[in-house]
Motif scaffolding. Structure first.
Motif, PDB file in Angstrom:
ATOM      1  N   ALA A 216      40.472  65.259  33.510  1.00  0.00           N
ATOM      2  CA  ALA A 216      41.158  66.235  34.359  1.00  0.00           C
ATOM      3  C   ALA A 216      42.633  65.883  34.520  1.00  0.00           C
ATOM      4  O   ALA A 216      43.513  66.752  34.450  1.00  0.00           O
ATOM      5  CB  ALA A 216      40.477  66.306  35.722  1.00  0.00           C
ATOM      6  N   GLU A 219      44.410  66.608  31.273  1.00  0.00           N
ATOM      7  CA  GLU A 219      44.516  68.054  31.038  1.00  0.00           C
ATOM      8  C   GLU A 219      45.664  68.657  31.842  1.00  0.00           C
ATOM      9  O   GLU A 219      46.449  69.459  31.313  1.00  0.00           O
ATOM     10  CB  GLU A 219      43.202  68.734  31.417  1.00  0.00           C
ATOM     11  N   TYR A 220      45.786  68.274  33.116  1.00  0.00           N
ATOM     12  CA  TYR A 220      46.861  68.853  33.930  1.00  0.00           C
ATOM     13  C   TYR A 220      48.240  68.413  33.414  1.00  0.00           C
ATOM     14  O   TYR A 220      49.166  69.215  33.320  1.00  0.00           O
ATOM     15  CB  TYR A 220      46.715  68.446  35.393  1.00  0.00           C
ATOM     16  N   ALA A 257      48.725  64.535  39.484  1.00  0.00           N
ATOM     17  CA  ALA A 257      48.033  65.469  38.596  1.00  0.00           C
ATOM     18  C   ALA A 257      46.654  65.830  39.145  1.00  0.00           C
ATOM     19  O   ALA A 257      46.244  66.999  39.119  1.00  0.00           O
ATOM     20  CB  ALA A 257      47.914  64.863  37.199  1.00  0.00           C
ATOM     21  N   PHE A 261      45.193  69.425  40.155  1.00  0.00           N
ATOM     22  CA  PHE A 261      44.087  69.940  39.341  1.00  0.00           C
ATOM     23  C   PHE A 261      42.919  70.374  40.226  1.00  0.00           C
ATOM     24  O   PHE A 261      42.329  71.443  40.023  1.00  0.00           O
ATOM     25  CB  PHE A 261      43.630  68.874  38.345  1.00  0.00           C
ATOM     26  N   TYR A 262      42.562  69.524  41.211  1.00  0.00           N
ATOM     27  CA  TYR A 262      41.411  69.818  42.058  1.00  0.00           C
ATOM     28  C   TYR A 262      41.790  70.594  43.324  1.00  0.00           C
ATOM     29  O   TYR A 262      40.901  70.990  44.086  1.00  0.00           O
ATOM     30  CB  TYR A 262      40.704  68.521  42.449  1.00  0.00           C
TER      31      TYR A 262
END
Length: 309
Positions: A216, A219-220, A257, A261-262
């Motif tokens: 994750a 990815e961000y 990040a 992301f979350y």
């Protein structure tokens, strides 16, 4: 020699991880000082390895190998026949167990007439100087160990200062394994407590949860390179590979990040009760982590802070 070279490679990998972590956490104001410190640490380790190699056999590396960073080992070897040997002048201490006893020179060859052979090789002055320096460093290391007995226990003090702020906030600590994945594993534990899905990478082939959190973060950063590239000192492709595929430590950039992301705020409780808030989601639920600078063998470390009770 193989054991010594294997330990050298491990120490270089450990130092590279430490340097990477320091640089990631440096600000614009401290970046120059951190870079200088990292260069000094690298130079000290190379000088230490040079001394240990020379003390072992007194000769340059005949294999022409390279260190784990891919740089030639030529600068780590001892020069002979009167040339200067690589020697530390900054007070760097090699570990006491790593210093080998210098090998005494062989007796001179003697002719039948009882006179020394004029062709006998002269003692290597550089090698003798290095052996003398190794003995001096061994004594300095012994003295430092004696002095360290009277120093305060930083680990115990830091831990004691963290317990009060945890109790005030109704939190208890879930200890995370100190293996390089601690930041990601601690965030994964928090997200599971909040019943927030970790992402598409979670649970694949029964893999650990921290891998989904690593994916994750990568990815961000990959989707928003402009937010992170100004803080990187290496190509972003290599940086993302370390996040996804290695045990590289996480730090401030990765927390930023993950918060985005979350869609959560991440609160990091630090020494003396200071709390750093990362993110800006403004949600009632938040991720809580504890950060230690001295508390664990690898150095900096993150644990998960769950609700008490």
């Amino acid at each position: 020699m193989e054991d010594l070279q294997a330990r050298h490679r491990k120490e270089q990998r450990d130092l590279q991880s430490q340097i990477t972590q320091k640089k990631k956490q440096a600000s614009k104001k401290t970046r120059k000082g951190v870079n200088d410190e990292c260069e000094q640490l690298d130079a000290e380790l190379r000088e230490k390895h040079a001394a240990e190699l020379a003390a072992l056999d007194g000769e340059p590396n005949a294999t022409g190998g390279t260190d784990v960073l891919g740089e030639p080992l030529e600068d780590l070897t001892l020069k002979v026949d009167g040339e200067e040997a690589t020697n530390s002048t900054d007070g760097t201490q090699p570990a006491q167990d790593d210093i080998s006893e210098p090998t005494p020179p062989p007796p001179p060859q003697v002719h039948n007439d009882g006179l020394p052979n004029p062709q006998t090789k002269k003692p290597n002055k550089a090698k003798a100087r290095l052996a003398k320096r190794a003995l001096e460093q061994e004594e300095q290391a012994r003295q430092a160990a004696e002095e360290a007995k009277d120093l305060p226990d930083l680990k115990q003090q830091e831990r004691a200062r963290m317990l009060g702020p945890m109790a005030e906030r109704g939190l208890r600590e879930k200890e995370i394994r100190a293996d390089g994945h601690c930041l990601y594993a601690a965030v994964a534990d928090q997200l599971e407590q909040l019943e927030i899905p970790l992402g598409s990478g979670s649970g694949e082939a029964g893999g650990p949860a921290y891998k989904a959190v690593r994916a994750a973060a990568a990815e961000y950063i990959e989707r928003h390179p402009d937010e992170f590239e100004p803080f990187l000192e290496e190509p972003i492709e290599g940086y993302l590979y370390k996040i996804r595929e290695t045990g590289e430590w996480g730090g401030q950039l990765e927390l930023m990040a993950l918060a985005k992301f979350y869609g959560v705020d991440i609160h990091v409780l630090q020494d003396f009760g200071r709390v750093e808030k990362i993110g800006g989601a403004g949600k009632e639920q938040a991720v809580w982590l504890s950060y230690y600078k001295h508390g664990f063998g690898l150095g900096e470390h993150y644990n998960s802070l769950r609700k008490a009770g």
